[in-house]
Motif scaffolding. Structure first.
Motif, PDB file in Angstrom:
ATOM      1  N   ALA A 141      -4.123  -0.232   4.926  1.00  0.00           N
ATOM      2  CA  ALA A 141      -4.548   1.149   5.140  1.00  0.00           C
ATOM      3  C   ALA A 141      -3.498   1.938   5.914  1.00  0.00           C
ATOM      4  O   ALA A 141      -3.269   3.125   5.645  1.00  0.00           O
ATOM      5  CB  ALA A 141      -5.881   1.168   5.882  1.00  0.00           C
ATOM      6  N   GLY A 190      -7.447  -5.646   5.604  1.00  0.00           N
ATOM      7  CA  GLY A 190      -7.117  -4.348   5.028  1.00  0.00           C
ATOM      8  C   GLY A 190      -6.492  -3.360   5.981  1.00  0.00           C
ATOM      9  O   GLY A 190      -6.063  -2.276   5.560  1.00  0.00           O
ATOM     10  N   SER A 221       0.816  -1.214   0.000  1.00  0.00           N
ATOM     11  CA  SER A 221       0.000   0.000   0.000  1.00  0.00           C
ATOM     12  C   SER A 221       0.852   1.269   0.000  1.00  0.00           C
ATOM     13  O   SER A 221       0.415   2.308  -0.492  1.00  0.00           O
ATOM     14  CB  SER A 221      -0.938  -0.006   1.199  1.00  0.00           C
ATOM     15  N   LEU A 266      -5.474   8.131   9.510  1.00  0.00           N
ATOM     16  CA  LEU A 266      -6.109   6.816   9.439  1.00  0.00           C
ATOM     17  C   LEU A 266      -7.265   6.791  10.427  1.00  0.00           C
ATOM     18  O   LEU A 266      -7.075   7.056  11.617  1.00  0.00           O
ATOM     19  CB  LEU A 266      -5.100   5.707   9.790  1.00  0.00           C
ATOM     20  N   TYR A 322      -0.717   2.911   3.442  1.00  0.00           N
ATOM     21  CA  TYR A 322      -1.125   3.972   2.533  1.00  0.00           C
ATOM     22  C   TYR A 322      -1.187   5.309   3.263  1.00  0.00           C
ATOM     23  O   TYR A 322      -0.711   6.336   2.756  1.00  0.00           O
ATOM     24  CB  TYR A 322      -2.491   3.654   1.912  1.00  0.00           C
ATOM     25  N   VAL A 360      -7.929   7.912   5.389  1.00  0.00           N
ATOM     26  CA  VAL A 360      -7.845   6.540   4.884  1.00  0.00           C
ATOM     27  C   VAL A 360      -8.616   5.644   5.849  1.00  0.00           C
ATOM     28  O   VAL A 360      -8.446   5.739   7.063  1.00  0.00           O
ATOM     29  CB  VAL A 360      -6.383   6.058   4.779  1.00  0.00           C
ATOM     30  N   ALA A 370      -9.782   1.596   6.637  1.00  0.00           N
ATOM     31  CA  ALA A 370      -9.499   0.191   6.345  1.00  0.00           C
ATOM     32  C   ALA A 370     -10.778  -0.619   6.281  1.00  0.00           C
ATOM     33  O   ALA A 370     -11.776  -0.284   6.913  1.00  0.00           O
ATOM     34  CB  ALA A 370      -8.591  -0.396   7.424  1.00  0.00           C
TER      35      ALA A 370
END
Length: 236
Positions: free
Chosen positions: A216, A212, A191, A227, A219, A205, A207
């Motif tokens: 996440a 995931g 990611s 996040l 990223y 972001v 998840a």
């Protein structure tokens, strides 16, 4: 594996033949299982399940009647095709680990005190406090008995590994080592690379739990975005 989600397909699958029991646990899919099943049924075999794992066990027992365990395993895997890792338990207490010739599915070897253990994910070793030794090679077959462990090779073992990317993306637990890499680390790095190649204007972001979450995190860190928990998985 292939088959309906019913209790008769629960693994490990156990079969009895001539007052002897055999069991198999299987991760993957046999792409020619339907054809092999039709051949076996035409010759009188009776199936109790709809999963492809039972096809393997029927073939193995038929081959075992004609020879020893090692020969029976080699003759059986020469007929099946697909992506699979299997653990087979024989009536003599032998434990046999089988990895498909391309290495699609993971299978790891560990040791608990003086005993060898097999698992599709290394996190299973952590739960029983076993030591991880190594992953099996593509097409490798290990036979474990009271004399120790020996390794033989699938007659069609591939030269190059063909690893299933979905183990890293979705299937495996993040605390497992798959194909010699920690799953958690790989998901984050995949990611991070996604953020480098495809940056987007975003507020945050989020998840999709649970596989995931590491992705996440990677990223968000690379993109410099917050996040947040936008989805909560219902574990019940």
């Amino acid at each position: 594996t292939t088959g309906d989600s019913v209790i008769t397909n629960a693994q490990p699958f156990v079969a009895n033949h001539r007052h002897r029991s055999y069991a198999v646990a299987h991760n993957g899919n046999l792409v020619n299982a339907h054809t092999l099943k039709e051949e076996l049924e035409e010759n009188g075999s009776i199936f109790q399940t709809t999963m492809d794992s039972e096809v393997f066990l029927h073939l193995f027992i038929k081959n075992l009647i004609k020879g020893d365990v090692e020969t029976a395993v080699l003759n059986t895997v020469s007929k099946i095709e697909g992506a699979y890792s299997m653990v087979l338990l024989t009536c003599k207490g032998e434990v046999i680990g089988i990895k498909d010739p391309n290495g699609f599915r993971p299978l790891a070897l560990g040791k608990l005190n003086v005993h060898y253990v097999l698992a599709s994910e290394t996190c299973a070793f952590d739960l029983i406090q076993a030591d991880f030794i190594r992953e099996l090679d593509p097409g490798e077959i290990v036979i474990i008995n009271e004399d120790g462990i020996r390794s033989i090779q699938h007659p069609r073992a591939a030269v190059h590994k063909s690893l299933c990317i979905f183990e890293y993306i979705y299937f495996a637990r993040p605390d497992s080592r798959i194909f010699d890499r920690m799953v958690y680390t790989v998901r984050k790095e995949l990611s991070r690379q996604l953020a480098r190649e495809h940056a987007v204007e975003a507020d945050m972001v989020i998840a999709v739990p649970d596989s995931g979450v590491p992705a996440a995190m990677g990223y968000a860190e690379e993109a410099g975005l917050p996040l947040e928990l936008g989805l909560i998985r219902n574990h019940y």
